[in-house]
Each structure stands twice: as C-alpha cells, then as structure tokens.
Motif scaffolding. Structure first.
Motif, short mmCIF file in Angstrom:
data_model
loop_
_atom_site.label_atom_id
_atom_site.label_comp_id
_atom_site.label_asym_id
_atom_site.label_seq_id
_atom_site.Cartn_x
_atom_site.Cartn_y
_atom_site.Cartn_z
N GLY A 77 0.84 -1.18 0.00
CA GLY A 77 0.00 0.00 0.00
C GLY A 77 0.88 1.24 0.00
N LEU A 78 0.35 2.34 -0.55
CA LEU A 78 1.18 3.53 -0.71
C LEU A 78 0.70 4.74 0.08
N ASP A 79 -0.40 4.62 0.78
CA ASP A 79 -0.89 5.78 1.51
C ASP A 79 0.16 6.23 2.52
N PRO A 80 0.60 7.48 2.42
CA PRO A 80 1.67 7.92 3.33
C PRO A 80 1.22 7.99 4.78
N GLY A 81 -0.07 8.02 5.01
CA GLY A 81 -0.57 8.06 6.38
C GLY A 81 -0.66 6.69 7.01
N GLY B 212 -4.33 16.49 9.26
CA GLY B 212 -5.46 16.11 10.10
C GLY B 212 -5.94 14.69 9.84
N ARG B 213 -5.77 14.25 8.60
CA ARG B 213 -6.21 12.89 8.24
C ARG B 213 -5.46 11.82 9.03
N LEU B 214 -4.23 12.12 9.43
CA LEU B 214 -3.43 11.11 10.16
C LEU B 214 -4.10 10.72 11.46
N THR B 215 -4.58 11.71 12.19
CA THR B 215 -5.26 11.44 13.47
C THR B 215 -6.45 10.53 13.24
N LYS B 216 -7.20 10.84 12.18
CA LYS B 216 -8.43 10.08 11.93
C LYS B 216 -8.10 8.65 11.50
N LEU B 217 -7.10 8.51 10.63
CA LEU B 217 -6.71 7.16 10.21
C LEU B 217 -6.24 6.35 11.41
N TYR B 218 -5.50 6.99 12.29
CA TYR B 218 -4.99 6.28 13.45
C TYR B 218 -6.14 5.81 14.33
N GLU C 231 -16.11 5.73 9.42
CA GLU C 231 -16.67 7.02 9.83
C GLU C 231 -16.00 7.44 11.12
N TRP C 232 -15.39 8.60 11.07
CA TRP C 232 -14.64 9.09 12.24
C TRP C 232 -15.51 10.06 13.02
N THR C 233 -15.51 9.90 14.34
CA THR C 233 -16.30 10.79 15.19
C THR C 233 -15.37 11.77 15.88
N ALA C 234 -15.64 13.03 15.66
CA ALA C 234 -14.83 14.09 16.27
C ALA C 234 -15.19 14.26 17.74
N ASP D 266 -16.37 16.70 19.18
CA ASP D 266 -17.64 17.42 19.36
C ASP D 266 -18.84 16.58 18.92
N GLY D 267 -18.61 15.34 18.52
CA GLY D 267 -19.70 14.45 18.16
C GLY D 267 -20.02 14.40 16.67
N SER D 268 -19.47 15.32 15.91
CA SER D 268 -19.72 15.29 14.46
C SER D 268 -18.96 14.11 13.83
N THR D 269 -19.46 13.67 12.68
CA THR D 269 -18.82 12.52 12.03
C THR D 269 -18.31 12.88 10.64
N GLU D 270 -17.41 12.06 10.18
CA GLU D 270 -16.78 12.36 8.89
C GLU D 270 -16.28 11.04 8.28
N ASP D 271 -16.50 10.84 6.98
CA ASP D 271 -15.95 9.67 6.31
C ASP D 271 -14.45 9.89 6.05
N VAL D 272 -13.68 8.87 6.32
CA VAL D 272 -12.23 8.99 6.13
C VAL D 272 -11.78 7.98 5.07
N TYR D 273 -10.97 8.45 4.12
CA TYR D 273 -10.54 7.63 2.99
C TYR D 273 -9.02 7.44 3.00
N SER D 274 -8.60 6.30 2.48
CA SER D 274 -7.16 6.07 2.28
C SER D 274 -6.87 6.02 0.78
N VAL D 275 -5.60 6.20 0.44
CA VAL D 275 -5.21 6.18 -0.98
C VAL D 275 -4.03 5.22 -1.15
N GLN D 276 -4.32 3.95 -0.99
CA GLN D 276 -3.25 2.96 -1.03
C GLN D 276 -2.64 2.79 -2.42
N THR D 277 -3.34 3.25 -3.46
CA THR D 277 -2.76 3.11 -4.81
C THR D 277 -2.25 4.44 -5.36
#
Lengths: 624, 319
Positions: A101-105, A174-180, A243-246, A248-259
């Motif tokens: 996989g190539l996603d730097p995160g 910011g994506r790193l925190t969510k991926l983790y 789906e990542w939950t912040a 404050d309770g809000s949610t967000e879809d998180v994507y990876s880019v392995q290719t």
C-alpha cells in the motif's frame, strides 16, 4: 560371450548412453570446480588495488582539473552548464518485496521510494548536520509553546493541476489522526497526538494548535507521513476506511489512498509503473521551483530523470546485481565482504556510524510476568553475540539510538549491567515466573528477506534453548506476512513468542528519540501494535506498567529544554531496562558500510543515515 | 522330455543344475561380487561412493569435530579449511565439515523416504488399476496425465504450502521433513505409475497368468503371487535411479527456502540463503556441500545404471 569382452571396449563401442553422459558430466563438473577453485583467489589483487588506486588518482586529478576549468568560466554560465550536464539518467534501486500500500498516512513496508519521489513533504531534516531543508514549506515559526505556524511554498500544484494550499496541507495532516483512530496504523502517532487541530489560517498558512508543548514537532513534520495529499482526489478516489467521530460528536468519512491515484501527489516524479517486478517513476515536468534551493534541493527540480526500483527478495541476487553495475545503491555491506566490494572498480564504499537495529520483542500475552522477560534476557550471551556477528566490532544498544548524542547518556559500561548473561539465574527466574498461558516452546518469528536475520535469530534461539531448557523454533516468513502477523491485534496472545527484527548491521535516525527507538517500547506504538504491552491489556501488571511508561514518555516529549529532556529520557531508558518492558534491543555493529555506484554523485552520505536520502534532488549520475 | 524322467524327478528331486540340464533352462549363475565389479567398474565406484556417504551420514555424531552442526561461533567467521575446521567455517562460525556430515543425514533420509513412498505407492496403484482395467484405469491414467503436466517443483511448492501446516510430526520425520517427503514423492509417483502400468499390462497377458486364471486363482492372488514378484526387479531399478533425483529435489526446495527448518544442516539449504552471499569470500562454502551433493548423486546414478544392466539387460537405455 559378453563376459569375455573387455569393459572399456564395450564402452567405446556403445553409442552415447545415459551412463556415458553421466561420466562425462561428472568429469566436466569436477574439472569446472577445480578451475573455479583455482581461480578463486588469484595473485593479482595487488595489481587490481594499484590499478584502482591509479584510476582513483587519475579520476581525482581529472575532477580537480575540471573544477579549476569551471571556476575560470563566468559564474552564471558555469552554473547553467553544470546543471545541464548533471541532468538525466535513471537511478536504479532495489527493494526486497512489493509494497502493501502507498498511503503515506498508513505506513507499510517497501513504499518509501514511491512516497518520497511522488509526494511533497514540508522539509527534510538532517540530524547529523542539524539542518532543516525546506521543501513544500517556505518556513515555520513557533509563535508560543503551543502554537506553530507554517508558511507554504507558493506556486505548488498537485499532479492534476489542483493548487497545493493550506486547506490541502491541513487536510493531509489532520487525516493522520483520523486514520490512526479508525485503523490503528503504523503511523508514529506521537507526531500528532499533542495537536488539537491543524487550521488553514489563510491560503498559504497553516496553524497548529497544540494541547501541550512538544520538543520534536518540527522534526516529525519531515517524515513521509506528512506528505501533502490532494483532498479532492482522496475523497473522490480513495477507499472508505470508516466514519470518524470528532470530539464534538460530528462525524466524517475517512478515505485512504493505497494506490496513489493520479493527482494525489505533488512531488517531482509520477508513477509510470508499479507491478510485481518493481516500480518506475519519471520526472513530472510541471514540478514547482525551489527558490532558493536548500541543501539537497535544486531550483529547477531533481537532476535525475527517473527512478527504477527492482523487487529483489534474494540477497545474493541483489549483491550480484550491484557488483555487476546494475544497481546504484547497496546498503549494509558486511565487513567480511568489504574486500570483495572494494575490488570492484565502479563501487564506492562509504563508512558510516553505526545506526543498526536489532530487536527481540516479547508477547505480553504470555510474558506478562516481569521475571519471564528477565529470564529471556539473561539467557542471551551478549559478548558471544558481538563476537559471532560483528567482526568489525559491536556494541550494546539502548532504547534510544546513540546517534542522537544529545539525548543518549547511558554509557556502554552502564548498559552492561542490564545486558548480563547468567544462564543459571535465567533458568531460576523462568521456573519462578507465572505464565497465564503455558509456554512449552518459544517461537522466534522473523522475516526471510533479511539475509542475516535468519542466522542471527537462530543464534538467539540456540542460546535461549540452552539456558532455559525450553525448546525453541525459528519461523521465517515473507516480510508482508511477517508484518501482518506481528501487528495482528485481534488476539491477546500472539502465535509467536518472540518477534525478531533488524539484523543490527546498518540504520539511521530521524533525530527523534521516539523514532529511534522509543516507539518500539511505547504502549501506544509497537507495544500496542505488536507486543500486547498496552494500557488496556487484560494482564494487570502489563496494564499498570504501561500507564507508568506512558506518563514518562509524555513528560519527556513535552520538555523543550534539551538538558532537562536528556535527564527524563535517561530515566525512561532505565525504567524500560529495569522492567524489561516489551522489547529488548540486541547488540549492533559499531560501524556500517554502504556501497554506491561511482556514477552516483552528491548522494549526501549522511542522508543515508536519516531516511531522507530519497528526497535528495541534488543527486546526479555522472554517466547520464 | 520323457515321462520316465518326470517320474524320476518325483522320486528324487534334482539339483538346480541337473534340473536345468534336464529341462533346458540355462543354469542360474551364482552372483560373484568381484566378477560384477570387473564387469561394472563404474557401478562399483558408485556403490563405493554411496557406502562412503552413507557411513559418513550414519556415523556423523562420531566423525564430526563439533557436536552440534547448528552451533554458531565455533570458530572465526569465514575461516578457510584448517586443522581445526577441516572444511572451514561459515559466516557465523559454524563448522562446515560437521554440517556436511549431518547434512548427508537429512538428504539421504528425505531421499530414501521420498523414493520409497513414491515408488511403492506408484507401483501399487499401477498394479491395481492396470490389472483391473476399465474405467478405474482410465480415470487414474488421466489423473496422472494431469499431475505430470504440472511442473514438478511447482507441484511440490503448492503441496508444501497448502498441506504443510496440517501434517503431524512423526517419530523419525519432523513435520517440516515429512512435508518435504510428501511434496517430493508426489512428483515421483506418477512417473513410477506410468512405467509400472506398462509392465503390468504386459505381464497380465503372460501364459502363466492365464494358467493361474484357468486353475481358478483369484485376482488378488494373481496380482500378489504372479505379477508383483516379476515387477520387483524394475522397482529396484526405478528406486535406485529416482533416489538421486529425490536428493536433488530436496536440495532444490531447500535452495528455494521451503525446505527443512531454518538452521537444519542440509546440503541444499547450505548452498542457499545467506551462504550464497559469501561464496566469493569463502568458496569452501560452495565447494564442500556441493561436492558432497554431486558425489552422492553421481554415485546413485551410476550404481542405479549398473543395477539396471545387471538385473535386466533388456531394459538398458529404456529407463
């Protein structure tokens, strides 16, 4: 009558039979072996050496003359000519296995040549020179202990033409925190765990708001995890990780880019091939300028046109290819092989300080009792390990690399008090230890690609078996399988007992104590991912120890005074060694050797110790 | 032949020689090993090599200079042949002489076990299917065609990785060696089956088989008492000729990294892995295990060849 015939007459009169063929083959094989043995060590080594020395002297003289001639020309014209002369060619590298996989995160093995060449990072950091060389960032400022402001280099574009702006950079970090949080990847979480948010202040400024000071934050941003990714491409073409939950309770879809889809990166090269045979990246003509160009960068982009990376799992094949001139870089030459490498004209052997790594990680699911871990460590004869493995000298290794001299205060003498071989005491401790899961056999688990690791691991296994009287087994698998099984967090008990990794021969440092090597003990890092040593462990003593260590690690990270931090780091190391926590660094070589093809120029030898070699745009090929 | 002479025979049994004269059968020659060695000097050389290698392997614990072939640090790394280390040492100071001796045990053990399993299984299947004929013979024949079409090493690799983890440890064969034996035997069995099937088809048409059938012998008895004994010679020849190939197959699989457990001395394993990186710096690492392997394979090959000529000269050149 057949019996009266002479055997040799019969043999001669026969057509070519299987037996005759065998005889002929045997004689030919024996003859070839004799010839090869006779030619193995001829007497013209000195001549070769003299020839090499003459060639080197001639080359040096030629270089000097060329330099003088260049100086005679006008400065501007010379610079332009030199730049043109350096451009072109293909850098030929190798790696042991395909990337997973190539996603730097999401750190995976065998992908850095792609990430560093096709993506932009904030800057590089060279700990040996203490230099920050600006790449995607134009500068930074620590406004106060918890506010950090970045200036983004103007005029940068992603490969699809989208602008690299503060929104993109804030998204990337910011994506790193969510991926983790979602998939618990390999990322060094300690690089962002102190950050409340990454804010796009204006078009080219990003402000980091921290919840506590952090001494390593600037250096962390040089790592490839902090590559800039294009938010639009990630969201449109990435794979949904969850789906990542912040807070404050809000949610967000998180994507990876392995290719790494087209347009996700903004680096100097683009991927043109990535398959089972290797990878190839080629120059992206619209790459941004570096004005002014810091150390390792070139104003008009890298000199080398393309990078070709071959997948070569076999160590002997890699060595043969390098010696034949088909590869430009060969890391970690065994000192015993030095004469072989030095006798080849096109090989440039460079001696570097030792930064090797070798570990025996222990499964906390089984070795939750401190005495069991101590027994394992006392069963190893460290002096014999050094004598057997490190012919050019070896040394004991502490939880922090001694390449970070400012923070490493434990001497070899002090380390020896922990690295003490005592088989009797080891067996007594083992017999007294409590095992929640019976350990009837100790499996040492490693990766097969490392040519030395197999024997190194067998050496450890033999010593443990001899000292503890417990059967040992060495299992070696391919690197990706090894990584997957090593970091399988689905169970409280691993399917191995000891994780063997790193052969101790060569390595480097990013300059961050966490990277080299506290992350391997961190209950939020490898302690959690690989060794079942974490705060949520079902084994009470492991959980309690983990809480203590997390507190100590957090305290040292927040200490910005170097002297005070060095004290805290020494305490952390002593605590780890006293408690035999989670992992054990094995002896390493005192010196490391790298081989470079002589056509590779300005390769920045120190960079090969600090992981940023692949970002050095000023490398060039003399035969390009 | 007269009735009188038959009567005489019942009254007083003839000696073998007299019977031979009486019935026109050529007299059975007594096996003279010296005579055989003169006739088949290469076969004798092969046998001598086999004996030397087998004795070396069997008595490895007494002939070695260090007790544990896995032990590292027994001498300086990459030291050439010397009085202390007859075949030198490897990168990790292991004694090469000790490893070559113990390596023979693994190679021979796996080779013999493989060939025995492959040959016996191939022969039995051939006997049953070819004698029975019909649909069973057809189906098994096509199945063997399919197996033969798969590259042998690939087949062994697939079996090794697919069923390897499920096999048990046996008293004389640890799991990893057992897997190797099954994997290698799997590509010897079809070849043996092919040859043996042809022989069964030929034998079952013989008059003595017809005679046995006429007197009411059951199929099993015919197979066991009349056909199987006539296959023994060929079976021995196939065994002797397959053995070197089996030893080489073990070496090949070990060379590819799917052989015996890491660290176990084996000629193939010792010619692979890390060792290959040091062949230039320490040529003895290649020469001694390679020579042991070559000598063994050569010995079995020429001995098998001679055995074939001796047991059944008609087969010369056919196997």
């Amino acid at each position: 009558m057949r019996d009266n015939e002479n055997y040799w007459n019969r043999l001669r009169s026969r057509p070519l039979s299987r037996r005759r063929f065998l005889v002929g083959s045997g004689v030919a094989a024996a003859g070839s072996a004799a010839i090869l043995a006779g030619c193995g060590d001829d007497d013209d080594d000195d001549d070769d050496g003299a020839a090499a020395a003459t060639a080197a002297a001639t080359e040096a003289a030629a270089t000097e003359a060329a330099a003088e001639a260049t100086a005679a020309a006008t400065e501007a014209a010379a610079a332009a000519d030199e730049g043109d002369a350096k451009r072109g060619g293909t850098l030929r590298l190798w790696k042991a296995q395909e990337d997973a996989g190539l996603d730097p995160g999401i750190y995976h093995l065998n992908n850095t040549e792609i990430i560093y060449s096709t993506m932009t990072q904030p800057y590089t950091y060279q700990p040996t020179k203490n230099i920050f060389a600006m790449d995607g960032m134009a500068g930074y400022e620590q406004v106060d202990p918890t506010t950090f402001v970045w200036s983004i280099r103007p005029g940068m574009k992603f490969h699809n033409g989208d602008a690299v702006d503060s929104e993109a950079v804030a998204f990337s970090f910011g994506r790193l925190t969510k991926l983790y949080d979602l998939i618990n990847p390999h990322t060094t979480r300690t690089g962002f765990v102190f950050v409340d948010d990454f804010e796009a202040t204006d078009e080219l400024t990003v402000t980091e708001h921290w919840n506590r000071p952090n001494a390593d934050a600037p250096v962390y941003r040089a790592r490839h995890y902090y590559s800039f990714v294009n938010p639009r491409v990630v969201d449109e073409q990435g794979a949904l990780e969850g789906e990542w939950t912040a807070p404050d309770g809000s949610t967000e879809d998180v994507y990876s880019v392995q290719t790494l889809p087209e347009g996700v990166g903004s680096g100097p090269y683009k991927i043109v091939r990535r398959d089972a045979t290797g990878t190839r990246t080629e120059r992206w003509p619209d790459y941004h300028k570096h004005t002014p160009a810091d150390d390792g960068f070139v104003e008009d982009g890298p000199y080398i046109d393309a990078w070709e990376t071959r997948i070569m799992p076999d160590g002997a094949a890699r060595k043969a290819a390098f010696l034949a001139g088909d590869l430009d870089v060969y890391a970690a030459i065994d000192p015993l092989e030095l004469p072989e490498f030095e006798s080849v004209d096109h090989v440039n052997v460079v001696e570097l300080p030792a930064g090797g790594t070798g570990y025996l990680g222990m499964d906390g699911g089984k070795f939750h009792d401190k005495r069991s871990r101590q027994a394992l460590q006392k069963s190893l004869d460290y002096e014999r390990i050094i004598q057997t493995l490190w012919t050019a000298g070896g040394k004991l290794a502490a939880p922090i690399s001694d390449l970070i001299a400012a923070y490493q205060k434990l001497s070899q003498e002090e380390l020896a008090s922990w690295y003490r071989w005592d088989p009797q005491e080891a067996r007594a401790l083992w017999e007294a230890a409590d095992f929640a899961v019976p350990v009837e056999k100790i499996k040492l688990f490693g990766a097969v690609e490392d040519p030395l690791l197999s024997d190194v691991t067998q050496l450890y296994a033999g010593m443990i078996q001899e000292a503890l009287g417990v059967e040992t087994e060495v299992e070696l698998v391919d690197q990706n399988t090894w990584a997957a099984r090593a970091t399988d967090v689905s169970t409280d008990v691993k399917d191995w007992e000891l994780l063997s990794y790193g052969n101790g021969s060569a390595g480097g440092t990013t300059g961050v104590p966490n990277d080299t090597h506290l992350i391997h003990f961190d209950p939020r890092g490898y302690g959690l991912n690989a060794f079942n040593h974490w705060a949520g462990s079902p084994r009470p003593e492991v959980a309690a120890d983990s809480e203590v260590l997390i507190g100590m690690l957090t305290a040292q990270e927040a200490e910005t005074d170097p002297e005070a931090r060095a004290e805290l780091l020494t305490e952390v190391q002593r605590w780890i060694l006293d408690n035999h926590y989670c992992n054990w660094r094995m002896p390493i070589s005192s010196v490391s050797y790298y081989g470079f093809n002589k056509r590779l120029q300005d390769f920045g030898q120190d960079d090969w110790l600090n992981f940023y070699d692949r970002r050095r745009e000023s490398m060039w090929l003399s035969e390009a | 032949m007269s009735l009188d002479s038959s009567a005489q025979a019942t009254d007083a049994p003839l000696s073998d020689a007299a019977a031979a004269l009486e019935y026109g059968i050529p007299p059975k020659q007594r096996f003279n090993p010296f005579h055989w060695m003169r006739r088949e000097p290469l076969g004798a050389l092969g046998l001598a090599l086999i004996i030397i290698v087998s004795v070396g392997a069997a008595f490895a614990p007494f002939l070695n200079t260090f007790p544990d072939p896995r032990e590292q640090g027994l001498g300086p790394p990459l030291e050439g042949p010397s009085a202390d280390h007859w075949f030198g040492t490897d990168r990790f100071g292991k004694d090469v002489w000790t490893r070559v001796l113990h390596g023979g045990r693994i190679s021979l053990k796996i080779g013999v076990a493989t060939v025995l399993i492959g040959t016996v299984a191939g022969t039995l299947v051939a006997l049953l299917t070819a004698f029975t004929g019909g649909a069973v013979d057809f189906v098994v024949g096509r199945l063997v065609d399919v197996i033969i079409a798969i590259p042998s090493i690939l087949l062994a690799l697939v079996l090794y990785t697919s069923v390897g983890q499920d096999l048990p440890d046996l008293p004389v064969l640890p799991r990893q060696e057992f897997v190797l034996v099954i994997a290698i035997a799997s590509f010897f069995m079809p070849g043996t089956y092919r040859i043996m099937r042809g022989m069964v088809l030929e034998l079952r048409e013989q008059q003595y088989v017809e005679a046995a059938r006429v007197v009411g012998a059951a199929n099993f008895r015919i197979m066991w008492r009349h056909i199987a004994p006539n296959m023994a010679g060929l079976m021995i020849v196939i065994t002797s000729i397959s053995l070197p190939a089996a030893i080489l197959a073990e070496a090949s699989l070990s060379f590819l990294g799917v052989g015996v457990e890491a660290g176990t001395p084996s000629w193939g394993a010792d010619l692979s892995g890390t060792t290959r990186t040091y062949f230039i710096a320490g040529p003895w690492l290649a020469i001694f295990p390679g020579l042991a392997l070559a000598i063994t394979v050569f010995g079995f090959n020429v001995f098998g060849d001679s055995l074939r000529d001796t047991l059944d000269p008609r087969l010369r050149g056919r196997i």
